[in-house]
Design a protein around this motif. Sequence first.
Motif, PDB file in Angstrom:
ATOM      1  N   CYS A 177       3.574   4.314 -12.078  1.00 56.39           N
ATOM      2  CA  CYS A 177       2.977   3.131 -12.530  1.00 56.39           C
ATOM      3  C   CYS A 177       3.367   2.788 -14.065  1.00 56.39           C
ATOM      4  CB  CYS A 177       1.492   3.609 -12.716  1.00 56.39           C
ATOM      5  SG  CYS A 177       0.610   3.448 -11.212  1.00 56.39           S
ATOM      6  N   ARG A 178       3.762   3.972 -14.878  1.00 53.81           N
ATOM      7  CA  ARG A 178       4.423   3.742 -16.052  1.00 53.81           C
ATOM      8  C   ARG A 178       5.774   2.776 -16.017  1.00 53.81           C
ATOM      9  NH1 ARG A 178       2.041   8.886 -17.167  1.00 53.81           N
ATOM     10  NH2 ARG A 178       3.831   9.942 -15.942  1.00 53.81           N
ATOM     11  N   ARG A 179       6.570   3.178 -15.048  1.00 52.65           N
ATOM     12  CA  ARG A 179       7.817   2.297 -14.966  1.00 52.65           C
ATOM     13  C   ARG A 179       7.377   1.080 -14.522  1.00 52.65           C
ATOM     14  NH1 ARG A 179      12.549   6.032 -12.592  1.00 52.65           N
ATOM     15  NH2 ARG A 179      13.734   4.182 -13.050  1.00 52.65           N
ATOM     16  N   LEU A 180       6.539   0.659 -13.560  1.00 51.74           N
ATOM     17  CA  LEU A 180       6.073  -0.445 -13.043  1.00 51.74           C
ATOM     18  C   LEU A 180       5.457  -1.354 -14.069  1.00 51.74           C
ATOM     19  CD1 LEU A 180       6.615  -2.027 -10.391  1.00 51.74           C
ATOM     20  CD2 LEU A 180       4.501  -1.127  -9.707  1.00 51.74           C
ATOM     21  N   SER A 181       4.686  -0.620 -14.763  1.00 55.20           N
ATOM     22  CA  SER A 181       3.770  -1.453 -15.723  1.00 55.20           C
ATOM     23  C   SER A 181       4.837  -2.028 -16.769  1.00 55.20           C
ATOM     24  CB  SER A 181       3.069  -0.315 -16.488  1.00 55.20           C
ATOM     25  OG  SER A 181       2.427  -0.856 -17.778  1.00 55.20           O
ATOM     26  N   LYS A 182       6.041  -1.376 -17.316  1.00 57.27           N
ATOM     27  CA  LYS A 182       7.027  -1.974 -18.260  1.00 57.27           C
ATOM     28  C   LYS A 182       7.845  -3.214 -17.580  1.00 57.27           C
ATOM     29  CE  LYS A 182       8.032   1.906 -21.233  1.00 57.27           C
ATOM     30  NZ  LYS A 182       8.529   3.208 -20.555  1.00 57.27           N
ATOM     31  N   ALA A 230      12.549   9.949  -8.218  1.00 56.14           N
ATOM     32  CA  ALA A 230      11.660   8.884  -9.083  1.00 56.14           C
ATOM     33  C   ALA A 230      12.404   7.556  -8.901  1.00 56.14           C
ATOM     34  CB  ALA A 230      11.370   9.319 -10.254  1.00 56.14           C
ATOM     35  N   GLU A 231      13.647   7.683  -8.825  1.00 61.57           N
ATOM     36  CA  GLU A 231      14.489   6.408  -9.269  1.00 61.57           C
ATOM     37  C   GLU A 231      14.438   5.678  -7.874  1.00 61.57           C
ATOM     38  OE1 GLU A 231      15.633   9.196 -10.481  1.00 61.57           O
ATOM     39  OE2 GLU A 231      15.087   8.571 -12.411  1.00 61.57           O
ATOM     40  N   THR A 232      14.575   6.379  -6.795  1.00 61.89           N
ATOM     41  CA  THR A 232      14.541   5.795  -5.554  1.00 61.89           C
ATOM     42  C   THR A 232      13.250   5.325  -4.880  1.00 61.89           C
ATOM     43  OG1 THR A 232      16.110   7.540  -4.870  1.00 61.89           O
ATOM     44  CG2 THR A 232      15.406   6.357  -2.899  1.00 61.89           C
ATOM     45  N   VAL A 233      12.171   6.064  -5.384  1.00 66.82           N
ATOM     46  CA  VAL A 233      10.939   5.441  -5.030  1.00 66.82           C
ATOM     47  C   VAL A 233      10.509   4.248  -5.664  1.00 66.82           C
ATOM     48  CG1 VAL A 233       8.431   6.098  -5.413  1.00 66.82           C
ATOM     49  CG2 VAL A 233       9.783   8.023  -4.658  1.00 66.82           C
ATOM     50  N   ALA A 275      12.911   2.185  -6.729  1.00 71.96           N
ATOM     51  CA  ALA A 275      13.539   1.031  -6.307  1.00 71.96           C
ATOM     52  C   ALA A 275      12.884   0.547  -4.875  1.00 71.96           C
ATOM     53  CB  ALA A 275      15.081   1.382  -5.854  1.00 71.96           C
ATOM     54  N   ASN A 276      12.588   1.318  -4.102  1.00 71.61           N
ATOM     55  CA  ASN A 276      11.672   1.001  -2.885  1.00 71.61           C
ATOM     56  C   ASN A 276      10.468   0.195  -3.203  1.00 71.61           C
ATOM     57  OD1 ASN A 276      13.647   2.200  -1.417  1.00 71.61           O
ATOM     58  ND2 ASN A 276      12.472   3.997  -1.212  1.00 71.61           N
ATOM     59  N   LEU A 277       9.967   0.592  -4.268  1.00 70.27           N
ATOM     60  CA  LEU A 277       8.730  -0.148  -4.545  1.00 70.27           C
ATOM     61  C   LEU A 277       8.925  -1.651  -5.029  1.00 70.27           C
ATOM     62  CD1 LEU A 277       6.520   2.284  -6.931  1.00 70.27           C
ATOM     63  CD2 LEU A 277       5.578   0.945  -4.870  1.00 70.27           C
ATOM     64  N   LEU A 278      10.079  -1.636  -5.898  1.00 74.37           N
ATOM     65  CA  LEU A 278      10.395  -3.046  -6.369  1.00 74.37           C
ATOM     66  C   LEU A 278      10.753  -3.976  -5.047  1.00 74.37           C
ATOM     67  CD1 LEU A 278      12.335  -2.710  -9.795  1.00 74.37           C
ATOM     68  CD2 LEU A 278      10.118  -3.370  -9.318  1.00 74.37           C
ATOM     69  N   ALA A 279      11.529  -3.379  -4.178  1.00 76.54           N
ATOM     70  CA  ALA A 279      11.756  -4.206  -3.072  1.00 76.54           C
ATOM     71  C   ALA A 279      10.637  -4.601  -2.397  1.00 76.54           C
ATOM     72  CB  ALA A 279      13.034  -3.429  -2.245  1.00 76.54           C
ATOM     73  N   MET A 280       9.678  -3.699  -2.052  1.00 72.69           N
ATOM     74  CA  MET A 280       8.531  -3.980  -1.456  1.00 72.69           C
ATOM     75  C   MET A 280       7.721  -5.255  -2.049  1.00 72.69           C
ATOM     76  SD  MET A 280       7.105  -0.652   0.086  1.00 72.69           S
ATOM     77  CE  MET A 280       7.185  -0.206   1.928  1.00 72.69           C
ATOM     78  N   ILE A 281       7.727  -5.206  -3.603  1.00 77.43           N
ATOM     79  CA  ILE A 281       6.866  -6.265  -4.039  1.00 77.43           C
ATOM     80  C   ILE A 281       7.481  -7.461  -4.167  1.00 77.43           C
ATOM     81  CG2 ILE A 281       6.240  -6.741  -6.574  1.00 77.43           C
ATOM     82  CD1 ILE A 281       5.411  -3.743  -6.861  1.00 77.43           C
ATOM     83  N   GLU A 282       9.102  -7.543  -4.243  1.00 72.44           N
ATOM     84  CA  GLU A 282       9.749  -8.479  -4.422  1.00 72.44           C
ATOM     85  C   GLU A 282       9.907  -9.468  -3.065  1.00 72.44           C
ATOM     86  OE1 GLU A 282      13.182  -7.446  -6.572  1.00 72.44           O
ATOM     87  OE2 GLU A 282      11.993  -7.131  -8.313  1.00 72.44           O
ATOM     88  N   THR A 283      10.047  -8.517  -1.708  1.00 72.19           N
ATOM     89  CA  THR A 283      10.085  -9.218  -0.461  1.00 72.19           C
ATOM     90  C   THR A 283       8.524  -9.411  -0.074  1.00 72.19           C
ATOM     91  OG1 THR A 283      10.273  -7.135   0.409  1.00 72.19           O
ATOM     92  CG2 THR A 283      12.207  -8.238  -0.077  1.00 72.19           C
ATOM     93  N   ASN A 284       7.529  -8.941  -0.612  1.00 71.07           N
ATOM     94  CA  ASN A 284       6.162  -9.064  -0.336  1.00 71.07           C
ATOM     95  C   ASN A 284       6.039  -8.580   1.214  1.00 71.07           C
ATOM     96  OD1 ASN A 284       3.520  -9.202  -0.935  1.00 71.07           O
ATOM     97  ND2 ASN A 284       3.692 -11.489  -0.461  1.00 71.07           N
ATOM     98  N   GLU A 285       6.889  -7.412   1.371  1.00 68.70           N
ATOM     99  CA  GLU A 285       6.951  -6.894   2.417  1.00 68.70           C
ATOM    100  C   GLU A 285       5.602  -6.135   3.088  1.00 68.70           C
ATOM    101  OE1 GLU A 285       9.260  -3.196   3.964  1.00 68.70           O
ATOM    102  OE2 GLU A 285      10.567  -4.394   2.847  1.00 68.70           O
TER     103      GLU A 285
END
Length: 188
Positions: free
Chosen positions: A17-22, A173-176, A178-188
Amino acid sequence: MRIVFIGPPGSGKGTQCRRLSKHLGVPHLSTGEMLRWKRDNTHDGPMVAGFIDGGNLAPDQFVMSMVSCRISESDCRSGYLLDGFPRTVVQAELFDTHLDQRNGQLDHVFQLVASDDELIRRMIRRSELEGRVDDTPETIANRLSVYQARTRPVIDYYADRGLIRPIDAMQSAETVFANLLAMIETNE
Ligand code: AMP
């Protein structure tokens, strides 16, 4: 962007959450942090301590009113990341009512998945670094069983609505992230 993170203690909700919030520019709202602040700074402190220091959940209505106050603030207008809320089906229902009344909806519910062995290892390491009173071996065991009994059903609640996105939280944490961002960006 309204996002909920569900996962057992030690699964990395706070870190992600801290990373995604930024990255997204929306606030990170941790109900655990809010409750620890209330415990240490308000008249409700002893009541809150009675629940959270032993790893038990604070009362649903109390947590909901704390969250609804916070998400009504102006910095939450374009969204927020909820770390550790909802933690019971009652909280999920109260939160849905709150959102419905404001024509709001959730964009994603991420479920962080990790084995108990890994969670215990991480919490013991955290206790050495941060000294949280609820990171003792007995309290860790209680928090994991409270998670199974009270929070796992929340996953089914959101799965029934097609909102759950499981993520393997055993990776770095980096891989998790990256996966989160990919899911958000593709709205998977
Ligand atoms: P956390 O920082 O998310 O690990 O939360 C620390 C503690 O705060 C938990 O073990 C619970 O005692 C309490 N807590 C956090 N979020 C909630 C919630 N949504 N409902 C009830 N209790 C909570």
